[in-house]
Design a protein around this motif. Structure first.
Motif, PDB file in Angstrom:
ATOM      1  N   ALA A  93       9.696 -77.240 -67.369  1.00  0.00           N
ATOM      2  CA  ALA A  93      10.480 -77.845 -68.447  1.00  0.00           C
ATOM      3  C   ALA A  93      11.099 -79.156 -67.977  1.00  0.00           C
ATOM      4  N   TYR A  94      11.574 -79.164 -66.738  1.00  0.00           N
ATOM      5  CA  TYR A  94      12.176 -80.389 -66.220  1.00  0.00           C
ATOM      6  C   TYR A  94      11.099 -81.437 -65.916  1.00  0.00           C
ATOM      7  N   THR A  96       8.388 -81.871 -67.600  1.00  0.00           N
ATOM      8  CA  THR A  96       8.089 -82.451 -68.902  1.00  0.00           C
ATOM      9  C   THR A  96       9.150 -83.479 -69.294  1.00  0.00           C
ATOM     10  N   GLU A  97      10.389 -83.160 -68.970  1.00  0.00           N
ATOM     11  CA  GLU A  97      11.492 -84.085 -69.240  1.00  0.00           C
ATOM     12  C   GLU A  97      11.294 -85.403 -68.485  1.00  0.00           C
ATOM     13  N   LYS A 100       8.658 -87.635 -70.101  1.00  0.00           N
ATOM     14  CA  LYS A 100       9.201 -88.326 -71.271  1.00  0.00           C
ATOM     15  C   LYS A 100      10.078 -89.502 -70.861  1.00  0.00           C
ATOM     16  N   ARG A 101      10.919 -89.285 -69.842  1.00  0.00           N
ATOM     17  CA  ARG A 101      11.859 -90.331 -69.437  1.00  0.00           C
ATOM     18  C   ARG A 101      11.140 -91.552 -68.860  1.00  0.00           C
ATOM     19  N   TYR A 184      21.593 -86.405 -63.676  1.00  0.00           N
ATOM     20  CA  TYR A 184      20.783 -86.017 -64.833  1.00  0.00           C
ATOM     21  C   TYR A 184      20.277 -84.591 -64.654  1.00  0.00           C
ATOM     22  N   PHE A 188      21.190 -81.228 -66.789  1.00  0.00           N
ATOM     23  CA  PHE A 188      20.102 -80.414 -67.343  1.00  0.00           C
ATOM     24  C   PHE A 188      20.294 -78.960 -66.940  1.00  0.00           C
TER      25      PHE A 188
END
Length: 271
Positions: A93-94, A96-97, A100-101, A184, A188
């Motif tokens: 999940a991270y 994927t984050e 995106k970033r 960050y 999260f």
């Protein structure tokens, strides 16, 4: 009620790992580990520029408490400990984050754009982090505007995390996805754990911890921290009425973390 009541997130090198070899350091680490392990409502995360293998090596070498989570590579990777398999699991999940970033870009794109600047060893480069090293006497902070401009010209929205090692005389620059640093990843994680910032304390010593100290978390600034960072944080705390959120320890390294944990009540909160 969430079974995790409090979280201590700590930098490693210069914070829980000492930068000198004084004999009392092992005793200080053992004392902290003993008090930490007595707690039943306090979890631990290390937040570091190290990669996973170097983190595990540091934990073993210094006999540090085993954490519940690892934030590695200056906040660009997050792992949790699986007790059943005795293994560290990368948070997809991270990951994927982070994708995106970075807006579709990669650390390889950063390397191409900034070719010619002195890179750290290849082993220090990761999927979402590209890192550089400079002699402090070259005043590399003056290069930051041109580096930022070069990245923007290539369409790469990135975060520049700059820090100075006062012991080695080297300056480090990590180029990360936009808006990402160790803070960050901590935020999260606390969202995943459903903790508010009053139940999270961050400990650190250098420039790459500055974002975390200013991100709304409670903070422990160990006594061996960069003097310029200490001065800047004190001024920032005064200007923003945040003195109660930051604790400036009188002791260095993990003894300072221990001191700060007691100040914030972490080591008395549940054990």
């Amino acid at each position: 009620m969430n079974p995790i009541g409090y979280l201590l997130a700590s930098d490693m090198d210069g914070t829980v790992i000492p930068l000198d070899d004084k004999p009392e350091r092992e005793t200080e680490i053992a004392r902290f580990a003993r008090d930490f392990e007595m707690q039943t409502n306090l979890s631990l995360a290390y937040a570091t520029g190290r990669d996973l293998q170097r983190v595990l090596q540091g934990i073993a070498n210094w006999k540090l408490p085993t954490p519940n989570w690892l934030i590695c590579d200056v906040g660009t990777s997050l792992y949790h400990y699986n007790e059943e398999t005795n293994d560290w699991i990368l948070s997809e999940a991270y990951r994927t984050e982070m994708t995106k970033r970075f807006g579709g870009h990669t650390a390889g794109d950063v390397a191409d754009t900034l070719s010619g600047y002195p890179e750290q060893d290849a082993s220090r480069q990761t999927e979402f982090k590209h890192s550089y090293v400079f002699p402090v006497e070259d005043e590399p902070e003056k290069l930051l505007p041109e580096i930022r401009h070069a990245l923007q010209a290539s369409g790469i929205q990135a975060e520049l995390v700059y820090s100075v090692d006062v012991y080695s005389g080297e300056a480090f620059l990590d180029v990360l996805p936009a808006g990402v640093a160790k803070d960050y990843a901590v935020h999260f994680l606390l969202r995943q754990l459903r903790l508010d910032t009053n139940h999270v304390v961050y400990a650190g010593d250098s420039g790459n911890d500055e974002h975390a100290f200013k991100s709304g978390l409670k903070g422990i600034v160990v006594n061996n921290a960069d003097p310029q960072l200490i001065a800047e944080l004190k001024a920032w705390a005064d200007d923003n009425d945040k003195r109660g959120r930051l604790f400036f320890a009188t002791k260095p390294f993990i003894a300072g973390v221990h001191e700060g944990c007691r100040h914030f009540g972490l080591l008395d909160a549940s054990g």
